[in-house]
Motif scaffolding. Sequence first.
Motif, PDB file in Angstrom:
ATOM      1  N   SER A 135       0.825  -1.214   0.000  1.00 23.29           N
ATOM      2  CA  SER A 135       0.000   0.000   0.000  1.00 23.29           C
ATOM      3  C   SER A 135       0.860   1.265   0.000  1.00 23.29           C
ATOM      4  O   SER A 135       0.500   2.268  -0.629  1.00 23.29           O
ATOM      5  CB  SER A 135      -0.928   0.010   1.218  1.00 23.29           C
ATOM      6  OG  SER A 135      -0.180  -0.058   2.424  1.00 23.29           O
ATOM      7  N   THR A 136       1.997   1.218   0.673  1.00 25.35           N
ATOM      8  CA  THR A 136       2.887   2.376   0.714  1.00 25.35           C
ATOM      9  C   THR A 136       3.449   2.673  -0.669  1.00 25.35           C
ATOM     10  O   THR A 136       3.494   3.827  -1.106  1.00 25.35           O
ATOM     11  CB  THR A 136       4.040   2.129   1.709  1.00 25.35           C
ATOM     12  OG1 THR A 136       3.501   1.763   2.987  1.00 25.35           O
ATOM     13  CG2 THR A 136       4.904   3.372   1.865  1.00 25.35           C
ATOM     14  N   VAL A 137       3.877   1.629  -1.374  1.00 28.04           N
ATOM     15  CA  VAL A 137       4.412   1.813  -2.725  1.00 28.04           C
ATOM     16  C   VAL A 137       3.315   2.295  -3.670  1.00 28.04           C
ATOM     17  O   VAL A 137       3.562   3.153  -4.532  1.00 28.04           O
ATOM     18  CB  VAL A 137       5.043   0.508  -3.251  1.00 28.04           C
ATOM     19  CG1 VAL A 137       5.641   0.733  -4.637  1.00 28.04           C
ATOM     20  CG2 VAL A 137       6.117   0.005  -2.296  1.00 28.04           C
ATOM     21  N   LEU A 138       2.106   1.772  -3.513  1.00 25.92           N
ATOM     22  CA  LEU A 138       1.008   2.194  -4.383  1.00 25.92           C
ATOM     23  C   LEU A 138       0.670   3.666  -4.169  1.00 25.92           C
ATOM     24  O   LEU A 138       0.398   4.405  -5.132  1.00 25.92           O
ATOM     25  CB  LEU A 138      -0.226   1.321  -4.142  1.00 25.92           C
ATOM     26  CG  LEU A 138      -0.112  -0.128  -4.624  1.00 25.92           C
ATOM     27  CD1 LEU A 138      -1.365  -0.915  -4.242  1.00 25.92           C
ATOM     28  CD2 LEU A 138       0.112  -0.188  -6.136  1.00 25.92           C
ATOM     29  N   TRP A 139       0.673   4.104  -2.926  1.00 28.60           N
ATOM     30  CA  TRP A 139       0.444   5.521  -2.658  1.00 28.60           C
ATOM     31  C   TRP A 139       1.562   6.365  -3.272  1.00 28.60           C
ATOM     32  O   TRP A 139       1.301   7.426  -3.857  1.00 28.60           O
ATOM     33  CB  TRP A 139       0.365   5.776  -1.150  1.00 28.60           C
ATOM     34  CG  TRP A 139      -1.009   5.628  -0.583  1.00 28.60           C
ATOM     35  CD1 TRP A 139      -1.494   4.633   0.205  1.00 28.60           C
ATOM     36  CD2 TRP A 139      -2.097   6.542  -0.784  1.00 28.60           C
ATOM     37  NE1 TRP A 139      -2.809   4.843   0.519  1.00 28.60           N
ATOM     38  CE2 TRP A 139      -3.213   6.016  -0.073  1.00 28.60           C
ATOM     39  CE3 TRP A 139      -2.249   7.737  -1.484  1.00 28.60           C
ATOM     40  CZ2 TRP A 139      -4.448   6.663  -0.047  1.00 28.60           C
ATOM     41  CZ3 TRP A 139      -3.491   8.386  -1.460  1.00 28.60           C
ATOM     42  CH2 TRP A 139      -4.578   7.847  -0.750  1.00 28.60           C
ATOM     43  N   ALA A 140       2.796   5.903  -3.149  1.00 26.14           N
ATOM     44  CA  ALA A 140       3.923   6.626  -3.762  1.00 26.14           C
ATOM     45  C   ALA A 140       3.775   6.678  -5.271  1.00 26.14           C
ATOM     46  O   ALA A 140       4.057   7.710  -5.910  1.00 26.14           O
ATOM     47  CB  ALA A 140       5.250   5.962  -3.380  1.00 26.14           C
ATOM     48  N   GLY A 141       3.317   5.573  -5.867  1.00 24.34           N
ATOM     49  CA  GLY A 141       3.088   5.549  -7.296  1.00 24.34           C
ATOM     50  C   GLY A 141       1.993   6.513  -7.724  1.00 24.34           C
ATOM     51  O   GLY A 141       2.110   7.193  -8.753  1.00 24.34           O
ATOM     52  N   ALA A 142       0.925   6.586  -6.931  1.00 24.83           N
ATOM     53  CA  ALA A 142      -0.169   7.505  -7.244  1.00 24.83           C
ATOM     54  C   ALA A 142       0.302   8.957  -7.185  1.00 24.83           C
ATOM     55  O   ALA A 142      -0.042   9.777  -8.057  1.00 24.83           O
ATOM     56  CB  ALA A 142      -1.328   7.281  -6.273  1.00 24.83           C
ATOM     57  N   ILE A 143       1.096   9.279  -6.163  1.00 22.25           N
ATOM     58  CA  ILE A 143       1.638  10.633  -6.048  1.00 22.25           C
ATOM     59  C   ILE A 143       2.554  10.938  -7.223  1.00 22.25           C
ATOM     60  O   ILE A 143       2.504  12.029  -7.821  1.00 22.25           O
ATOM     61  CB  ILE A 143       2.392  10.787  -4.712  1.00 22.25           C
ATOM     62  CG1 ILE A 143       1.411  10.739  -3.543  1.00 22.25           C
ATOM     63  CG2 ILE A 143       3.206  12.085  -4.688  1.00 22.25           C
ATOM     64  CD1 ILE A 143       2.088  10.665  -2.181  1.00 22.25           C
ATOM     65  N   SER A 144       3.390   9.970  -7.585  1.00 17.24           N
ATOM     66  CA  SER A 144       4.319  10.165  -8.697  1.00 17.24           C
ATOM     67  C   SER A 144       3.574  10.404 -10.005  1.00 17.24           C
ATOM     68  O   SER A 144       3.929  11.295 -10.789  1.00 17.24           O
ATOM     69  CB  SER A 144       5.243   8.949  -8.829  1.00 17.24           C
ATOM     70  OG  SER A 144       6.028   8.787  -7.658  1.00 17.24           O
ATOM     71  N   LEU A 145       2.538   9.605 -10.258  1.00 15.10           N
ATOM     72  CA  LEU A 145       1.755   9.791 -11.483  1.00 15.10           C
ATOM     73  C   LEU A 145       1.019  11.128 -11.481  1.00 15.10           C
ATOM     74  O   LEU A 145       0.887  11.771 -12.541  1.00 15.10           O
ATOM     75  CB  LEU A 145       0.753   8.646 -11.636  1.00 15.10           C
ATOM     76  CG  LEU A 145       1.324   7.309 -12.094  1.00 15.10           C
ATOM     77  CD1 LEU A 145       0.243   6.229 -12.074  1.00 15.10           C
ATOM     78  CD2 LEU A 145       1.922   7.419 -13.497  1.00 15.10           C
ATOM     79  N   ALA A 146       0.550  11.557 -10.307  1.00 12.17           N
ATOM     80  CA  ALA A 146      -0.133  12.844 -10.209  1.00 12.17           C
ATOM     81  C   ALA A 146       0.807  14.001 -10.521  1.00 12.17           C
ATOM     82  O   ALA A 146       0.358  15.088 -10.899  1.00 12.17           O
ATOM     83  CB  ALA A 146      -0.721  13.009  -8.805  1.00 12.17           C
ATOM     84  N   ILE A 147       2.095  13.774 -10.366  1.00 15.52           N
ATOM     85  CA  ILE A 147       3.098  14.784 -10.712  1.00 15.52           C
ATOM     86  C   ILE A 147       3.556  14.616 -12.154  1.00 15.52           C
ATOM     87  O   ILE A 147       3.673  15.590 -12.911  1.00 15.52           O
ATOM     88  CB  ILE A 147       4.304  14.682  -9.751  1.00 15.52           C
ATOM     89  CG1 ILE A 147       3.877  15.077  -8.339  1.00 15.52           C
ATOM     90  CG2 ILE A 147       5.468  15.545 -10.236  1.00 15.52           C
ATOM     91  CD1 ILE A 147       4.908  14.720  -7.277  1.00 15.52           C
ATOM     92  N   ILE A 148       3.799  13.382 -12.562  1.00 15.27           N
ATOM     93  CA  ILE A 148       4.369  13.106 -13.890  1.00 15.27           C
ATOM     94  C   ILE A 148       3.406  13.463 -15.014  1.00 15.27           C
ATOM     95  O   ILE A 148       3.798  14.106 -16.002  1.00 15.27           O
ATOM     96  CB  ILE A 148       4.786  11.627 -13.983  1.00 15.27           C
ATOM     97  CG1 ILE A 148       6.060  11.398 -13.168  1.00 15.27           C
ATOM     98  CG2 ILE A 148       4.995  11.196 -15.429  1.00 15.27           C
ATOM     99  CD1 ILE A 148       6.444   9.935 -13.026  1.00 15.27           C
ATOM    100  N   LEU A 149       2.145  13.060 -14.914  1.00 13.72           N
ATOM    101  CA  LEU A 149       1.212  13.244 -16.028  1.00 13.72           C
ATOM    102  C   LEU A 149       1.020  14.716 -16.405  1.00 13.72           C
ATOM    103  O   LEU A 149       1.181  15.077 -17.576  1.00 13.72           O
ATOM    104  CB  LEU A 149      -0.115  12.565 -15.710  1.00 13.72           C
ATOM    105  CG  LEU A 149      -0.083  11.031 -15.696  1.00 13.72           C
ATOM    106  CD1 LEU A 149      -1.446  10.466 -15.303  1.00 13.72           C
ATOM    107  CD2 LEU A 149       0.332  10.496 -17.064  1.00 13.72           C
ATOM    108  N   PRO A 150       0.679  15.606 -15.451  1.00  8.95           N
ATOM    109  CA  PRO A 150       0.537  17.012 -15.859  1.00  8.95           C
ATOM    110  C   PRO A 150       1.847  17.653 -16.279  1.00  8.95           C
ATOM    111  O   PRO A 150       1.863  18.576 -17.094  1.00  8.95           O
ATOM    112  CB  PRO A 150      -0.039  17.688 -14.610  1.00  8.95           C
ATOM    113  CG  PRO A 150       0.288  16.786 -13.476  1.00  8.95           C
ATOM    114  CD  PRO A 150       0.304  15.412 -14.045  1.00  8.95           C
ATOM    115  N   THR A 151       2.954  17.149 -15.730  1.00  6.00           N
ATOM    116  CA  THR A 151       4.248  17.695 -16.133  1.00  6.00           C
ATOM    117  C   THR A 151       4.545  17.372 -17.589  1.00  6.00           C
ATOM    118  O   THR A 151       4.933  18.241 -18.377  1.00  6.00           O
ATOM    119  CB  THR A 151       5.370  17.143 -15.236  1.00  6.00           C
ATOM    120  OG1 THR A 151       5.113  17.491 -13.870  1.00  6.00           O
ATOM    121  CG2 THR A 151       6.721  17.732 -15.638  1.00  6.00           C
ATOM    122  N   VAL A 152       4.349  16.124 -17.977  1.00  6.42           N
ATOM    123  CA  VAL A 152       4.641  15.704 -19.352  1.00  6.42           C
ATOM    124  C   VAL A 152       3.615  16.263 -20.334  1.00  6.42           C
ATOM    125  O   VAL A 152       3.972  16.700 -21.442  1.00  6.42           O
ATOM    126  CB  VAL A 152       4.684  14.163 -19.443  1.00  6.42           C
ATOM    127  CG1 VAL A 152       4.814  13.705 -20.891  1.00  6.42           C
ATOM    128  CG2 VAL A 152       5.842  13.622 -18.611  1.00  6.42           C
TER     129      VAL A 152
END
Length: 474
Positions: free
Chosen positions: A371-388
């Motif tokens: 669950s910790t890694v999944l939350w980290a992944g969700a945060i990362s995608l929330a940053i990566i997608l609008p950035t790209v």
Amino acid sequence: MTAFPVGVLTERPRHGGPSERTWRLLAIASVIVATVVSIVVALGATGPAFPYDEIDQLQMSRMIAGLDTPEIRGAGYFPAWAFLLAPLWWITSDAFVMYHAAIWIGLVLGLVAILPLAHLARRLRLTFSQGVFAAAVVVTLPAVAIQADYALSERLLLLFVALTAVAACRLWERPSALHAVLFSLAVAATYFTHVRVLPLVLAAGVWLALFALRNWRVAAIGLASLILFALAAHQAGNALNIALLGEFSQGEGLLDTLRASRPGLLLRSGLGQAWTQVVGTLGIAAIGLVALTVWTWRELRRLRAGRATFLFATIAGMYLLTTIKWASDYHLFTRPWHRLDTWLYGRYIDPLTSLLVLIGIALIIRGVRRSTVLWAGAISLAIILPTVLWVAIDAPTWGYVTPAHIPGVTPWHGLLPEEQFPDGTRLLPSFTNENSFWVWASLTAIVALVVILLLRRFHATLAVLVLAAAAAMS
């Protein structure tokens, strides 16, 4: 010594894992890797790479040594690094010998930071050997290792940030007048190293005020000593810069920038800074952020602003500062010579987000929960997608870059286009076009998080893979 509540974010340790002897060998190997990487990077330093930042500090050290020093241009930097270098001028008058000596002193300081980082890692329920390993990975990643190529104060700053974090932990664990004074002294020394870490001073002041709920005498001593030491650092830093430069403008105009900025500029800047941290740490900083947020919430819910609260407030403050600093039309769009590094600036915040990386690696070593890694992944995608999909379209990917300003993303430097895009071009990044830099860097972080998710039960194997990846990136 009391540990952070890592159990809420890690799996229950399995029997049959690597022995302490194995971890001692891995710790030794990790320090060797960190040393070799730093040396290889430092060998590329043949002379000052840009005029103000490096020469400013070298000239200030000459002035502190009592030698004639011509007035130079620049915004100025606080002088702890210059004080450390000053005695070298009594040994040599050769500017290039002095420069190379500064490079190697900075390299050593970066490696010395492993010790306080390891002591901090022990509070994450690691053995000392495991803590050394985690700390060595931190200084092997590009955000830290690439600074070995520059005679800048960032290596000293990382050391003082780590010492301040340890001092905060000791004050919380064993409240006393001595620990309060030592914490305040560590904060002031960090500020004396770099004026940009003012948010650390402010966070320390608020934290000490809240400490009064636990022990008002110790809090009062801490606040009084913090005010005394911080003001002394501020006045001394300003005076030395005025003597050398005639003025000191580093850090000025932040409020003016904020008033003149717009939500779109602030969002672009904030996403760029966050994206740099995600991709530059293989998503590990996001794992550390999840953990630190959970621990901070647990403290505040019980009305006890403890160690996690101090670290969270300091990192959040630095993130806001660097976001606001670059959130202007001038820095992002209208500057005569376009810079990519102002969109992705990591230099100011890297020493503090290194603590997030340390936490993330500690969780990996302990056995991070799915669950910790999944939350980290969700945060990362929330940053990566609008950035790209949004930020990268407008960013001058072809613009000027100083690696010291964005060391975390230098592994993908070779993907940056060599020629300026035609005026008015808004290019959506893809795997093959001139804006592919954004896609490949983002994909690396996403893949790394998937690997961490799949191999999270193989603690030692995954930790070694992270060390190897960090070395390869640097």
